[in-house]
Each structure stands twice: as C-alpha cells, then as structure tokens.
Motif scaffolding. Structure first.
Motif, PDB file in Angstrom:
ATOM      1  N   PRO A 250     -18.934  32.255 -22.537  1.00 44.83           N
ATOM      2  CA  PRO A 250     -19.389  33.607 -22.190  1.00 44.83           C
ATOM      3  C   PRO A 250     -20.389  34.139 -23.200  1.00 44.83           C
ATOM      4  O   PRO A 250     -20.346  33.811 -24.379  1.00 44.83           O
ATOM      5  N   ILE A 251     -21.318  34.933 -22.718  1.00 45.40           N
ATOM      6  CA  ILE A 251     -22.332  35.554 -23.558  1.00 45.40           C
ATOM      7  C   ILE A 251     -22.059  37.049 -23.590  1.00 45.40           C
ATOM      8  O   ILE A 251     -21.913  37.685 -22.547  1.00 45.40           O
TER       9      ILE A 251
ATOM     10  N   PRO B  75     -13.463  41.024 -23.218  1.00 43.14           N
ATOM     11  CA  PRO B  75     -13.973  41.099 -21.852  1.00 43.14           C
ATOM     12  C   PRO B  75     -15.099  42.136 -21.738  1.00 43.14           C
ATOM     13  O   PRO B  75     -15.245  42.986 -22.601  1.00 43.14           O
ATOM     14  N   PRO B  76     -15.887  42.055 -20.659  1.00 46.36           N
ATOM     15  CA  PRO B  76     -17.024  42.982 -20.521  1.00 46.36           C
ATOM     16  C   PRO B  76     -16.560  44.380 -20.136  1.00 46.36           C
ATOM     17  O   PRO B  76     -15.408  44.601 -19.776  1.00 46.36           O
TER      18      PRO B  76
ATOM     19  N   GLY C 134     -14.955  44.632 -24.806  1.00 51.35           N
ATOM     20  CA  GLY C 134     -14.131  44.246 -25.945  1.00 51.35           C
ATOM     21  C   GLY C 134     -12.651  44.310 -25.627  1.00 51.35           C
ATOM     22  O   GLY C 134     -12.228  44.942 -24.649  1.00 51.35           O
ATOM     23  N   PRO C 135     -11.844  43.669 -26.453  1.00 51.34           N
ATOM     24  CA  PRO C 135     -10.418  43.537 -26.148  1.00 51.34           C
ATOM     25  C   PRO C 135      -9.620  44.822 -26.285  1.00 51.34           C
ATOM     26  O   PRO C 135      -8.543  44.959 -25.712  1.00 51.34           O
TER      27      PRO C 135
ATOM     28  N   ALA D 192     -18.598  60.539 -19.064  1.00 53.95           N
ATOM     29  CA  ALA D 192     -17.819  59.296 -19.063  1.00 53.95           C
ATOM     30  C   ALA D 192     -18.661  58.118 -19.540  1.00 53.95           C
ATOM     31  O   ALA D 192     -18.195  57.282 -20.327  1.00 53.95           O
ATOM     32  N   GLN D 193     -19.905  58.041 -19.074  1.00 50.75           N
ATOM     33  CA  GLN D 193     -20.782  56.943 -19.501  1.00 50.75           C
ATOM     34  C   GLN D 193     -21.081  57.028 -21.000  1.00 50.75           C
ATOM     35  O   GLN D 193     -21.077  56.013 -21.708  1.00 50.75           O
ATOM     36  N   ALA D 194     -21.330  58.241 -21.487  1.00 52.31           N
ATOM     37  CA  ALA D 194     -21.623  58.413 -22.913  1.00 52.31           C
ATOM     38  C   ALA D 194     -20.416  58.046 -23.767  1.00 52.31           C
ATOM     39  O   ALA D 194     -20.555  57.408 -24.821  1.00 52.31           O
ATOM     40  N   LEU D 195     -19.229  58.447 -23.325  1.00 53.02           N
ATOM     41  CA  LEU D 195     -18.020  58.118 -24.066  1.00 53.02           C
ATOM     42  C   LEU D 195     -17.783  56.614 -24.084  1.00 53.02           C
ATOM     43  O   LEU D 195     -17.387  56.049 -25.109  1.00 53.02           O
ATOM     44  N   ARG D 196     -18.009  55.961 -22.957  1.00 60.15           N
ATOM     45  CA  ARG D 196     -17.808  54.505 -22.934  1.00 60.15           C
ATOM     46  C   ARG D 196     -18.767  53.812 -23.894  1.00 60.15           C
ATOM     47  O   ARG D 196     -18.378  52.866 -24.596  1.00 60.15           O
TER      48      ARG D 196
END
Length: 208
Positions: free
Chosen positions: A10-11, A15-16, A40-41, A63-67
């Motif tokens: 995996p690159i 996990p993604p 990440g795990p 939500a996107q910014a927090l992620r």
C-alpha cells in the motif's frame, strides 16, 4: 538501483481516510449520520458536530477541516430533519445529541471506526451550540465543547414565562418563517424572534 515496490504494497497512510454512513437509534427513530475518519490506525479523538435549526448549513465543511487536523468528525441529523423520521422538537434535539454523544463512545463503534472513546468533544452552531453546552454539562465524559453563535433557549424560556402572550407570539414567529411542507432546503429561512420576546440584557456598569 532499489527494487520497485511490489504491487500489493500500500502507498500512503494505512488504513486510509474514510467517510462511512452511520446510524443511531434515538427515541425509537433511526438518526442518519456521516462520519469523517482520518487516515491512520488511530484511535482518533472524535468530535460530534451539532447543526442548528435545519436549514442549508450542516457543518460538513467543519467536519472536513477537523478530519484534516486528525480528528474523527460526525455530522448527524436530529429527529424530524433531513429525512429522519419522528417529530422535530427542541427537547428531541437535546435527547438526540446526548444519545449520539454516548453512542460514539460505545466499544463496538469505537473499534469499528478507530475512535478514541476517552476523547470525545462537541461542536455546535446556533441551536446546536445550545445543545452542545447542555449535553456537555450533563455528560462528564465530554472532554471539550465549542459553542458557535449559540441560540439561548434559556433566555427564550424566561421571556415566555415573563409574558403570558410571549409563548404564543414566539411560536407564531417561528411558524411564519417555516417553508411549505414541500419546499426544499434552499427555501428554508432562519426564524426571527417576535418583538419583545428576546431582550438583550445589558451588563451592569462597574465602577472605575
């Protein structure tokens, strides 16, 4: 020359990042939600986002910014809003917020989505800002709370109790702002308070 990586290596982070749809049962109804999980795990701290009176703004940008900052972020919809069954009521908003805040800490959900049940937080806007503060006050496990431009239902309640006609006027003021039943979200306007129901309280003047 270094060997080329195997095709099955995996690159990128494992996990993604993912954006699974999730559901919760509250008051006998299924609440719909979208969880934004970082790469990440983990386990990742989780932020429950509480939107305001159902209109156009649902906080997916937050939500996107927090992620991107490494937090798992959940956007969900209360009973009676955005296709969720049941009746919409301020009391149901508080019940649903409390239920979902507990649910993201349950062992099965935390394990499935790589969440840290020991680091929950709440972020709310407008009506959701009030719900965030009320939920955090009742749930000692909440580690942090943010209230953005909160609508103060407490002030509204005081105003309604002080004036016998205020409750009817306040309800009428909201009803006038609601769209027809078949109107889409783009026609949804935020309600204005009837005159005299919500009054700004001036802070006391302090002696120099």
């Amino acid at each position: 020359m270094a060997d080329a990586p195997a095709d099955d290596v995996p690159i990128g982070p494992v996990p993604p990042a993912s954006t699974p749809a999730v559901t919760f049962i509250s008051g006998g109804h299924t609440l719909l939600g979208v969880l934004h999980v970082p790469a990440g795990p983990g386990p990742h701290p989780v932020v429950v986002l509480l939107h305001g009176f159902p209109g156009n703004e649902r906080n997916f940008d937050l939500a996107q910014a927090l992620r991107q900052a490494g937090y798992a972020a959940l956007v969900f919809h209360y009973r009676g809003s955005w296709g969720v069954g049941g009746s919409y009521a301020w009391g149901h908003v508080l019940e649903d917020a409390a239920r979902v805040t507990r649910a993201v800490r349950e062992e099965a959900a935390a394990a499935e989505h790589r969440l840290d049940p020991g680091r929950p937080a709440l972020v709310g806007h407008s009506l959701g800002g009030f719900a965030a503060l009320m939920t955090a006050a009742q749930d000692s496990a909440v580690r942090a709370v943010v209230s953005v431009a909160a609508f103060d239902l407490g002030v509204a309640a005081v105003g309604c109790r002080a004036d016998p006609g205020a409750r009817e006027a306040y309800a009428a003021g909201w009803q006038d702002e609601l769209p027809p039943a078949d109107a889409g979200p783009s026609r949804h306007r935020f309600p204005r308070s009837p005159p005299g129901v919500l009054k700004r309280v001036k802070p006391p003047v302090q002696a120099p």
